[in-house]
Design a protein around this motif. Structure first.
Motif, mmCIF file in Angstrom:
data_model
loop_
_atom_site.group_PDB
_atom_site.id
_atom_site.type_symbol
_atom_site.label_atom_id
_atom_site.label_comp_id
_atom_site.label_asym_id
_atom_site.label_seq_id
_atom_site.Cartn_x
_atom_site.Cartn_y
_atom_site.Cartn_z
ATOM 1 N N GLU A 1 1.986 8.122 3.401
ATOM 2 C CA GLU A 1 2.845 7.157 3.955
ATOM 3 C C GLU A 1 2.691 7.114 5.334
ATOM 4 O O GLU A 1 2.842 5.868 6.031
ATOM 5 C CB GLU A 1 3.915 6.968 3.094
ATOM 6 N N PRO B 1 -1.404 6.715 7.208
ATOM 7 C CA PRO B 1 -2.208 6.210 6.217
ATOM 8 C C PRO B 1 -3.603 6.103 6.870
ATOM 9 O O PRO B 1 -4.499 5.930 5.935
ATOM 10 C CB PRO B 1 -1.698 4.950 5.991
ATOM 11 N N LEU B 2 -3.825 6.395 7.921
ATOM 12 C CA LEU B 2 -5.381 6.363 8.386
ATOM 13 C C LEU B 2 -5.994 7.939 8.424
ATOM 14 O O LEU B 2 -7.035 8.049 8.714
ATOM 15 C CB LEU B 2 -5.388 5.960 9.713
ATOM 16 N N GLU C 1 -7.905 10.642 6.617
ATOM 17 C CA GLU C 1 -8.512 10.743 5.201
ATOM 18 C C GLU C 1 -8.328 11.977 4.707
ATOM 19 O O GLU C 1 -8.479 12.084 3.741
ATOM 20 C CB GLU C 1 -10.110 10.600 5.667
ATOM 21 N N ARG D 1 -6.152 2.659 -2.383
ATOM 22 C CA ARG D 1 -5.301 2.407 -1.292
ATOM 23 C C ARG D 1 -5.920 2.985 -0.064
ATOM 24 O O ARG D 1 -5.619 2.338 0.838
ATOM 25 C CB ARG D 1 -3.910 2.907 -1.668
ATOM 26 N N SER E 1 -8.524 0.608 0.868
ATOM 27 C CA SER E 1 -8.193 -0.500 1.400
ATOM 28 C C SER E 1 -7.378 -0.518 2.793
ATOM 29 O O SER E 1 -7.730 -1.516 3.768
ATOM 30 C CB SER E 1 -7.031 -1.213 0.523
ATOM 31 N N THR E 2 -6.632 0.429 2.972
ATOM 32 C CA THR E 2 -6.182 0.751 4.409
ATOM 33 C C THR E 2 -7.159 0.946 5.417
ATOM 34 O O THR E 2 -7.005 0.335 6.611
ATOM 35 C CB THR E 2 -5.178 1.686 4.295
ATOM 36 N N LEU E 3 -8.082 1.575 5.292
ATOM 37 C CA LEU E 3 -9.433 1.984 6.006
ATOM 38 C C LEU E 3 -10.109 0.716 6.568
ATOM 39 O O LEU E 3 -10.436 0.355 7.618
ATOM 40 C CB LEU E 3 -10.151 3.027 5.614
ATOM 41 N N THR F 1 -9.059 -2.670 5.889
ATOM 42 C CA THR F 1 -8.036 -3.524 6.657
ATOM 43 C C THR F 1 -8.006 -2.945 8.214
ATOM 44 O O THR F 1 -8.014 -3.877 9.090
ATOM 45 C CB THR F 1 -6.821 -3.646 6.068
ATOM 46 N N GLU F 2 -7.700 -1.880 8.443
ATOM 47 C CA GLU F 2 -7.232 -1.585 9.703
ATOM 48 C C GLU F 2 -8.398 -1.052 10.767
ATOM 49 O O GLU F 2 -8.163 -1.745 11.889
ATOM 50 C CB GLU F 2 -6.180 -0.268 9.583
ATOM 51 N N LEU F 3 -9.390 -0.444 10.129
ATOM 52 C CA LEU F 3 -10.391 -0.001 10.955
ATOM 53 C C LEU F 3 -11.566 -0.573 10.940
ATOM 54 O O LEU F 3 -12.676 -0.422 11.627
ATOM 55 C CB LEU F 3 -10.458 1.412 10.939
#
Length: 969
Positions: free
Chosen positions: A195, A198-199, A201, A226, A229-231, A233-235
């Protein structure tokens, strides 16, 4: 004044170490907490964050203050003293300070050691021991490193580096516990970690693995969803192969092994050396070489970084290459070398330098990342865990160097730069100056031939001096002699002295002027103008006001230009003068180059106006700073400010600026600025005379008087000649200027200048030592005129001469009247007058038997002389005080005073004063009944007296010698 800080709360020690920095800073001595101020704790924190490293003063200051105050250096010394008083053993080493600690005394080192052992145990298969060691290591962390002390922003990189090492250790511990099967425990630990990051891995991978191996398959797949989705969306990237492979294993309900323990990387290459060849005839620099070799032998938790800075041509690169060859065996994995400026001295982009180094390390050009950040990461990965020496030559700034520093301990970086690099984290700084004279001669001999240099040592000395001992210049001079074997050394010495030395200092591709020119061309326009102005004044060092004056700017306005010059190595700014001003100094050849540019690039009108403004600013500042001193021995100009009591600040400024002010006055005079030169010379002369710089005063006043005469300004010429002749009288050369004063008296009388004539009359009185009656008449006439003209300074000067004559002829009661009258009148005038009359009144009291009263007056005069920093007046008064003490039978006290007085006379080169002290010592010996010692002292006195100018004392001493010999038979 150093501010005194309020004491901070106690620093509470940890359970197992004496020092702790992984959280709030803690320290203890034998289990007892140490109390330190906030800034002292900050200095301690810097040492703890760099254990075992040599930290320069500049680095410590840059680590503690974002905007260092002017008092930063004395404050730092105060804090270091406080640490040592608290039994914290900060060592003073060449060019800095060091705090040596072991893992048993500092939590940071204990953490590193525990992590190292844990990884070894993990690699060896003992997961249980590795688990315990990782737990011990991470338990040492109590928060953000040094979180409770005020550190400068430059320290944030170091703090971030330590936090990254903590997270790597945490990941290693997680992998060990996965192998131990502690899956449910790890799920609870990893959930908040992903949390927070979150980036990352690797953390998602370990969470999925713990969930999968704990039988929580659905949660493991949800974790993957999750993470993806984070990777995305963010990167905008898909998960890596490791995470995708684990997802496939979970979907197939297949076993997934724990990550393998870390293994030491084996070098893919060894022994690469990019160093230029060492110089076979390398000479001198033994101390610098020893210090640099020792600095590159440092150990710690970060790469060793050493910087060498200095002006162009001082030999930084040559020394760095020489030292790098000496330490090659310490860095067996390679020695890298890269130049950070191109041929025009334009700074190279760090990305280009990284590309050059990566190609040398075997990276295919096609595989180079495009950004400097990615190249730096690849570079650090290639050098990780290796012992490599990186030499970065001619760096332009810290930002250019930082991407080229390896990321792991064991390697070292040696940086050369024209200016200092104070904000480079963890660096040990060395400022390289020209070599000492003996080394400079050896360098010339090494190039030109030892026998040739030894055959004419005087000419060799001239060549070395003309080169300003600059190694580049000496090497060129030697090369020119080699190419002209028939030249005697005297020919090159004559050429260097007769013409601009820079015209002769070029040989082949070596050219001092071109080297300087490249540095000059890289400057901004304001910095180039500031550099040219520094060449307009032939002074060793200047403060910022000198550069600001020509444009009517303030010292703050030119700070940026001066900092740029310092960064380019064209000036040095490492010291403050006695007035607390930063002083900017320049090598002699650089100053000559700047003078050439001032003459070539500024119009005659611009040059004249610049000098006029500098001289005017210097005069105004000198007039204000000299308000504690008497006015010059001439009619005062209008608007002279009132005299003040002793003012240490003004005296300190005049002391610091003396060389510049004299140079400005003489330069202005030679440039035909007679009015400005006269004003500055008359304002400065009293300071030079009172402080004993008579030679400078006489030379400066003579130059200014010559300029006034050439300009047809007879009044200014007369004033300057009066002041110059008075300076000669002050150093007891009255006989040499007797004719000058009479000529000036005749000149002033014919011109109808009654005011200047009064000073000339007083000057005549001072030269009539053999005709005291006439002297008294001239002095009395001068006093009457000064009183009529309302010139209080002139009147007090006249009364000084009158009282001295009265004392000399034995009219002590009349001298008392004159002195008391003068003391009543002296208020509002320089305290130098008051000191003189206190001493003469003391002499009158002593001669009339009131010895105790005389002692009180002498002591008051002595204290006033010390406040005025008037050493001549203090010496004269101490001599009289010793006489009075001896007259009361206090011979030991008198002898002690005379010994101090003799020391002052020797330091001042006052042989007459030494002679008269010997006379008084002879009197004391006689009073003690030791006639043989008295004879020795009287004989010493006679040997030191000048028989041509000391008729009275020579005759008196001969009488005493005859008396002693008669007693001794």
């Amino acid at each position: 004044m150093v501010a005194i800080e309020e004491a901070e709360p106690l620093i509470v020690p940890g359970d197992e170490v004496d020092f702790a920095v992984l959280g709030p800073v803690r320290a203890a001595d034998a289990g007892r907490p140490i109390r330190l101020t906030a800034k002292a704790r900050a200095v301690l924190a810097v040492f703890l964050l760099h254990p075992g490293a040599v930290l320069s003063r500049d680095r410590l200051i840059a680590s503690v203050w974002d905007d260092p105050p002017r008092s930063a250096l004395p404050n730092l010394q105060t804090y270091l003293t406080a640490l040592r008083r608290a039994s914290i053993d900060v060592e003073t080493v060449p060019y800095g300070y060091r705090l040596r600690l072991g893992p048993d005394r500092l939590d940071l080192l204990a953490f590193d050691e525990a992590v190292r052992r844990a990884r070894l145990e993990a690699a060896g298969g003992d997961a249980a021991t590795a688990d315990r060691l990782f737990a011990e290591a991470l338990a040492l962390w109590r928060g953000r490193p040094a979180e409770d002390v005020p550190l400068a922003a430059t320290m944030q990189a170091r703090v971030a580096e330590l936090e990254e090492r903590r997270e790597n250790a945490r990941l290693g511990w997680i992998d060990v516990r996965l192998r131990l099967g502690l899956h449910d425990e790890l799920v609870g630990e990893l959930t908040p970690l992903v949390e927070a990051a979150p980036l990352n891995e690797r953390l998602w991978h370990r969470l999925m693995l713990a969930l999968h191996r704990a039988g929580r398959r659905a949660e493991a797949l949800e974790a993957y969803r999750r993470a993806r989705s984070t990777l995305v969306t963010e990167l905008g990237v898909e998960p890596g192969q490791e995470l995708r492979g684990l997802q496939a294993a979970v979907l197939d309900d297949a076993p997934a092994p724990a990550p393998a323990p870390e293994e030491a990387r084996q070098p893919a290459w060894t022994g690469i050396c990019l160093l230029p060849a060492d110089i076979a005839d390398f000479t001198g620099r033994e101390d610098e070489t020893r210090d640099l070799v020792a600095a590159l032998d440092g150990t710690g938790t970060a790469p060793v970084i050493v910087t060498v800075s200095g002006p162009p041509g001082v030999g930084k690169s040559t020394l760095a290459v020489h030292v790098a060859h000496l330490v090659r065996r310490r860095y067996p994995d390679g020695q890298l070398f890269v130049r950070l400026c191109d041929a025009s001295l334009s700074p190279r982009d760090p990305a280009d330098a990284l590309a050059e180094l990566l190609r040398a390390l075997g990276v295919d050009t096609a595989g180079l990342p495009s950004s400097a950040g990615e190249r730096a990461a690849m570079y650090r990965a290639k050098l990780a865990d290796r012992a490599v020496l990186v030499v970065l030559d001619d760096a332009a700034g810290e930002a250019q160097v930082e991407p080229l520093i390896p990321g792991t301990p064991g390697s070292a970086v040696l940086v050369t730069s024209r200016g200092p690099l104070p904000a480079l984290p963890g660096a040990t700084a060395y400022a390289l100056d020209v070599p000492p004279p003996a080394d400079a001669r050896d360098l010339l001999a090494g190039v030109a031939g030892a026998g040739r240099v030894a055959s004419d040592p005087e000419s060799a000395e001239t060549i070395v001096d003309a080169c300003g001992r600059l190694p580049l210049a000496l090497r060129i001079a030697g090369a020119r002699l080699v190419t002209r074997p028939a030249w005697p050394l005297a020919e090159l010495a004559r050429r260097l002295a007769d013409a601009s030395a820079l015209n002769e200092l070029r040989a082949g591709h070596l050219d001092v002027r071109a080297t300087f020119g490249a540095s000059y061309a890289a400057l901004s326009a304001p910095a180039r103008y500031a550099f040219r102005l520094l060449g307009s004044v032939a002074a060793d060092g200047v403060a910022a006001w000198t550069v600001a004056a020509p444009s009517g700017a303030t010292a703050r306005d030119v700070d940026g230009s001066l900092e740029e010059l310092a960064a380019a190595g064209l000036v040095t700014a490492g010291d403050a003068d006695s007035a607390g001003q930063p002083r900017y100094r320049m090598h002699d050849l650089l100053r000559g180059f700047a003078a050439e540019l001032f003459a070539a690039e500024e119009s005659e009108r611009s040059r004249t106006e610049a000098l006029r403004r500098i001289a005017a600013a210097a005069r105004d500042r000198a007039v204000d700073a000299a308000r504690e001193l008497p006015l010059a021995f001439a009619p005062p100009p209008p608007g002279v400010p009132a005299r003040t009591p002793p003012c240490p600040r003004g005296g300190a400024w005049l002391e610091a600026e003396r060389g510049v002010l004299v140079a400005v006055a003489e330069t202005a005079a030679r440039a035909g600025l007679a009015h400005e030169a006269a004003g500055l010379a008359c304002a400065l002369a009293p300071f030079l005379v009172v402080r004993g710089f008579h030679d400078e005063a006489v030379r400066m006043l003579g130059t200014a008087a010559g300029a006034a005469a050439a300009a047809g300004d007879a009044d200014a010429e007369t004033r300057l000649r009066l002041v110059r002749a008075d300076a000669e009288v002050d150093r007891r050369r009255a006989g040499e200027v007797a004719g000058e004063f009479r000529h000036l008296l005749d000149r002033c009388s014919r011109a109808g200048d009654r005011h200047a004539a009064a000073y000339a009359s007083l000057g005549v009185a001072a030269t009539l030592e053999a005709d005291l009656g006439s002297a008294l008449a001239f002095a009395t006439l001068a006093a009457e005129r000064f009183e009529a003209l309302g010139d209080g300074h002139g009147l007090l000067s006249a009364w000084t001469e009158i009282a001295a004559i009265q004392l000399f002829v034995g009219r002590n009661d009349a001298a008392v009247v004159t002195c008391r009258r003068a003391l009543a009148h002296a208020g509002g005038h320089s305290a130098v007058h008051r000191a003189r009359f206190l001493r003469m009144l003391g002499i009158a009291c002593y001669e009339t038997g009131r010895v105790e009263e005389a002692i009180g007056l002498y002591r008051a005069c002595r204290d006033l002389c010390r406040d005025l920093r008037w050493s001549t007046g203090e010496r004269l008064t101490l001599h009289r005080l010793a006489q009075a003490e001896a007259a009361l039978g206090r011979h030991d006290a008198a002898t002690g005073i005379l010994l101090r007085c003799a020391e002052m006379s020797v330091n001042a080169g006052d042989t007459r004063g030494e002679a008269l002290i010997s006379y008084t010592m002879g009197e004391i010996s006689r009073w003690r009944g030791d006639e043989r010692a008295a004879l020795a002292h009287f004989t010493t006195c006679l040997d030191r007296l000048d028989p041509l100018n000391e008729h009275f004392w020579s005759a008196r001493t001969r009488d005493q010698i005859a008396r002693s010999r008669a007693v001794l038979g």
